[in-house]
Structures are given as C-alpha cells and as structure tokens.
Design a protein around this motif. Sequence first.
Motif, short mmCIF file in Angstrom:
data_model
loop_
_atom_site.label_atom_id
_atom_site.label_comp_id
_atom_site.label_asym_id
_atom_site.label_seq_id
_atom_site.Cartn_x
_atom_site.Cartn_y
_atom_site.Cartn_z
N VAL A 162 0.84 -1.20 0.00
CA VAL A 162 0.00 0.00 0.00
C VAL A 162 0.87 1.25 0.00
O VAL A 162 1.80 1.39 0.81
CB VAL A 162 -0.94 0.02 1.21
N GLY A 163 0.56 2.18 -0.91
CA GLY A 163 1.25 3.46 -0.95
C GLY A 163 0.26 4.59 -0.76
O GLY A 163 -0.86 4.55 -1.29
N VAL A 164 0.64 5.60 0.02
CA VAL A 164 -0.21 6.76 0.29
C VAL A 164 0.59 8.03 0.07
O VAL A 164 1.72 8.15 0.54
CB VAL A 164 -0.76 6.74 1.74
N LEU A 165 0.01 8.98 -0.68
CA LEU A 165 0.64 10.28 -0.91
C LEU A 165 -0.29 11.37 -0.42
O LEU A 165 -1.49 11.36 -0.74
CB LEU A 165 0.91 10.48 -2.41
N GLU A 166 0.26 12.32 0.35
CA GLU A 166 -0.49 13.51 0.72
C GLU A 166 0.36 14.72 0.44
O GLU A 166 1.52 14.78 0.85
CB GLU A 166 -0.91 13.48 2.19
N VAL A 167 -0.20 15.71 -0.28
CA VAL A 167 0.51 16.93 -0.62
C VAL A 167 -0.36 18.12 -0.26
O VAL A 167 -1.59 18.06 -0.34
CB VAL A 167 0.86 16.99 -2.13
N THR A 168 0.30 19.23 0.13
CA THR A 168 -0.43 20.45 0.44
C THR A 168 0.36 21.64 -0.04
O THR A 168 1.60 21.66 0.03
CB THR A 168 -0.71 20.58 1.95
#
Length: 241
Positions: A168-174
Amino acid sequence: MKAMSGIFTSALTLACLGLTCGASAEIIGADDFSEADGTAVNGKLADIGGAPWSAGSQTIVGGVLDTDQVGQHSGSFLDLTRALGPGEILTLNFTSAESNGLMFDIDGYAGMSFYVGGDEKLFVGDPGGGQAVDGWALDGFAGGVIDYTGLQSEAVTGVFTYVYNTGVGVLEVTDGVNVGTAVHFYDAGLALNRFRLQSGSSDAAAIAIDSFSIFAGVPEPTSAAIALASTVIGLARSRRR
C-alpha cells in the motif's frame, strides 16, 4: 479542501508509523541541496546516501534541483544507504518549488521514483503521458492504474509512504491551502534501494525539489493500526469535500 485536516492526518500518520513515536526508524537518503549555485549534482555527496549522486548536467540553483535543466529522460540517481526490508515502512518527506519549466504539462512526466536495483517500481509526481487528468499522483512503472490527488500546485510539502508487507502506498501533498491525497496498490515486498529525480524532457514537464528525506522504519503494532485508521479517516474526509 482546507489544509488543517490533511496536515493533522499526515502528522498523526507519521507519528504513528514510529517516526516520532520511538519505534525503530532510520534515514536512508536525504538532501537539502544547500550547496552554492552552480554546484554539479553528478558526483556530489548527498546529506545521507549510499553513494554520490549519479546525474547528467544538472546543477544546484537557488537551493533546488530543477530537472528543467536537462535533456530528455536524463535523471539524477541516489543509492540509498540500504534496502527497505520486511515489516518496514518507507516514508518520503519532500518539499518542492516552482520549476523553471512546467511540472503539470500534459506532454511529459516529472517526478520522483524508487527502484530495486535497475528496475523502476514506484513513481510519485506528474505521470503525464496524455492522461485525461493532471496533478500529483501515484503510479506503478510501465503503466496501469494512476491514482491522482487532485492537487496541481508545483510548490508543495508532501509525505509518501510505502508499506513493504502489503504494497500500500499513500501520498499527501499540500500547498498550504489545499490538500490532496491518493492511495495506490503496488507490489508488496519491494526491497527499494535507489531514488531518482527525473522529467520526460527539458521543454515539457519538470520538477524542482528543494529538499527530501527518506526513512525506513518498523512501527509498533498498535501504532501501525492507528496509522491505517488515520489514513482512512483522512481519505473519507477529502472525498466528502
């Protein structure tokens, strides 16, 4: 979407992955490109890495590595100090800047990749390739499903995690106002040991990285469960918005 809930989710996830909770964590690659303008990337020692950078003609300008400087498919490679192993989670923290080129140009890709030896396995960035949508995304190498965050700002802070045991891969950008999140299902058991910054061509998409750090760690069992729950909650909130 407001930034606070996403930032909270990232902070909670990082904390619960063991990177700030006392479980085992190790930096296996990092650079802030703080050298003087004009410093060649090729042969430069990273702040943390298994070997000097292997790159084309890129130089550091303004404290960033901007792939707009280089020709088509010319990347900058960094060997990590070791490979990711069973039970571990890889965490990439990064800050990007506005590129001299255009990151979100539909005609080309630009982003960061992880390798196992000479084989590209994970891609984080703008996959390009004539996609119907655009923006920060997660992609497995050689096509397949692409999962988008919905955020197209070039200058962001981001967190990407890959779970060795599950894939599982998760990306969060802001960008400080908006937050985008994506989940991608990669192959499990990838012994990632190499990092790359690259764009498809110098006259299309490009990415500028201000700094990055790559962690490998084994979370405590309860912390891992909390991390998963916080990620699911964050995704549910973003989708409702």
